[in-house]
Design a protein around this motif. Sequence first.
Motif, PDB file in Angstrom:
ATOM      1  N   TRP A  38       0.817  -1.215   0.000  1.00 57.05           N
ATOM      2  CA  TRP A  38       0.000   0.000   0.000  1.00 57.05           C
ATOM      3  C   TRP A  38       0.846   1.257   0.000  1.00 57.05           C
ATOM      4  N   ALA A  39       1.932   1.261   0.740  1.00 54.54           N
ATOM      5  CA  ALA A  39       2.776   2.454   0.806  1.00 54.54           C
ATOM      6  C   ALA A  39       3.399   2.747  -0.558  1.00 54.54           C
ATOM      7  N   ALA A  86       0.740   4.183  -2.936  1.00 51.13           N
ATOM      8  CA  ALA A  86       0.455   5.597  -2.675  1.00 51.13           C
ATOM      9  C   ALA A  86       1.590   6.488  -3.164  1.00 51.13           C
ATOM     10  N   ASP A  87       2.834   6.073  -2.925  1.00 48.51           N
ATOM     11  CA  ASP A  87       3.980   6.858  -3.385  1.00 48.51           C
ATOM     12  C   ASP A  87       3.998   6.971  -4.910  1.00 48.51           C
ATOM     13  N   ASP A  93      -0.327  -3.631   6.252  1.00 49.53           N
ATOM     14  CA  ASP A  93      -0.567  -2.200   6.145  1.00 49.53           C
ATOM     15  C   ASP A  93      -2.031  -1.940   5.798  1.00 49.53           C
ATOM     16  N   HIS A  94      -2.322  -0.779   5.263  1.00 52.74           N
ATOM     17  CA  HIS A  94      -3.683  -0.391   4.902  1.00 52.74           C
ATOM     18  C   HIS A  94      -3.591   0.661   3.810  1.00 52.74           C
ATOM     19  N   HIS A 146      -3.343   4.009   1.936  1.00 54.09           N
ATOM     20  CA  HIS A 146      -2.930   5.349   2.346  1.00 54.09           C
ATOM     21  C   HIS A 146      -3.600   6.370   1.416  1.00 54.09           C
ATOM     22  N   ILE A 206      -4.281   9.688   2.486  1.00 59.78           N
ATOM     23  CA  ILE A 206      -4.143  11.027   3.033  1.00 59.78           C
ATOM     24  C   ILE A 206      -3.671  12.033   1.990  1.00 59.78           C
ATOM     25  N   TRP A 244       4.689   9.731   6.341  1.00 66.06           N
ATOM     26  CA  TRP A 244       3.405  10.223   5.854  1.00 66.06           C
ATOM     27  C   TRP A 244       3.174  11.612   6.428  1.00 66.06           C
ATOM     28  N   TRP A 281       6.152  15.884   7.933  1.00 67.53           N
ATOM     29  CA  TRP A 281       6.125  14.444   7.665  1.00 67.53           C
ATOM     30  C   TRP A 281       6.493  13.698   8.933  1.00 67.53           C
ATOM     31  N   ASP A 328       6.430   6.436   9.449  1.00 70.67           N
ATOM     32  CA  ASP A 328       5.375   5.426   9.473  1.00 70.67           C
ATOM     33  C   ASP A 328       5.598   4.521  10.683  1.00 70.67           C
ATOM     34  N   GLN A 353       4.993  -3.772   8.090  1.00 72.78           N
ATOM     35  CA  GLN A 353       4.404  -3.216   6.878  1.00 72.78           C
ATOM     36  C   GLN A 353       4.037  -4.311   5.885  1.00 72.78           C
TER      37      GLN A 353
END
Length: 436
Positions: A48-49, A52-53, A130-131, A133, A135, A198, A252, A255, A276
């Motif tokens: 997930w990270a 998102a990135d 994880d979940h 992201h 935001i 994050w 920032w 995590d 993670q």
Amino acid sequence: MTTTTPKGAPHPLRAEALRGFPPLAGAAVIVLIAVLMIATARKWQGNWAETADQLHDSLLMILPVAAAAGCWRGGRERRRRTEELWSTAVRPPLTRLLAQAVPVALWVAAGYLLVIACAAVATWRYALGDHPHLILVPGDTVALMAAAVVGHVVGRTVHSMLTAPLLGVAGFAGLAAAVPHGDVQPLDPASFAVKGSWPVWWQPLAMTAWTLGLAVALTLVCAARRRATALVPLAAALTAGVLLVQGGDGTWRPDPLLRRQVCDTSTTPAICVNAQYGRLLPQVTTALSGVTGKLQGIQGLPARWADRENGPRTDEAQLPIVTPFGWSLVRGRLTRPDRYAWEAAAALSDRGQCERPSERVSLADGAVLTYLAPSPDQSEYDAVMAKGSAADRAHLRADQAARAKLATMDEQRRRTWLSAYFTARAVCDDKAVPSL
């Protein structure tokens, strides 16, 4: 005297949004991001990270595209030579501008959100922990819409057929130039996300106020009857910009998952992976089962294999690193479990800050590593050494003899020898390493 839209007639904004160029702008954004995401799927799919990135980093490419699309739309009436006709319309200039600018902004945003939804579905199947992201999504979406509106204003103001492509090129160059400069980087909506971090809760709100405030202020200056009203969104944008600049790296936060470990304590040593990707633990345990099975009852071993951000602690061995994704870990699966096991076994005999071992100890290290997890490239290595110099061939014979001696020991003797070996390794005492 007021004008009304005839009953049953479509709203002008609806007609502008469903016809012509705006849907094409949204499709262009979808195609561009989709090509980028598909080309790098091995890197992000399953984490997930990383997803998102990757989506956030795509702004470097699609923000200039959104601005160029808005700019092309803004020059439509000039290309059609209907500017004078539009100037006689009853609707005020601001309403006319928004009726043309908003559809492109909405389609660009919709295209971006659609790709985010597709990427989430693609990641969900292989996610290891994880979940999602999300935001960064609101601020990124608003930045795209703001870029389209600003581009529209530029297209209405600058009378040239080359304005749109030049604006896109200039936007890309400006964003790329802003990346390495720390002073302005907090104001860049396309700045690369800090790996393993994050934003704090207010950073996306400040970024939204920064980009949207500038776009609204420029729109009001261009088309509002009372241009002084542009001071309100401009003040909001400047306030948000000051907060972002003053916050700097403080906007920032690390995590928290990167600092946690998920462990399987049923093995010797225990196996701990980063939280993670905690769902990778069963695969790692299976991959290392051949090693841990041979270490039952051995003394002097590290307490666990660990995957920590700052390296293992004194009682730990380094678990093989699976990042960056796309090499040893692809779509939630270990690509080479045999190599992963070999790297984990090599970490057990790693001497860290100890002095360089003697030839006798090096032979013992090689024998232990081959016994626990033979290298996938061992046969190729032996073949190269066999064709080498006399010294290489002599070293190969000694190495093979040490490997054979350890492999042919009876179970109790080998357990005693390995216990002495790992106990000596733990205290950097080469003299205590038993010979083979």
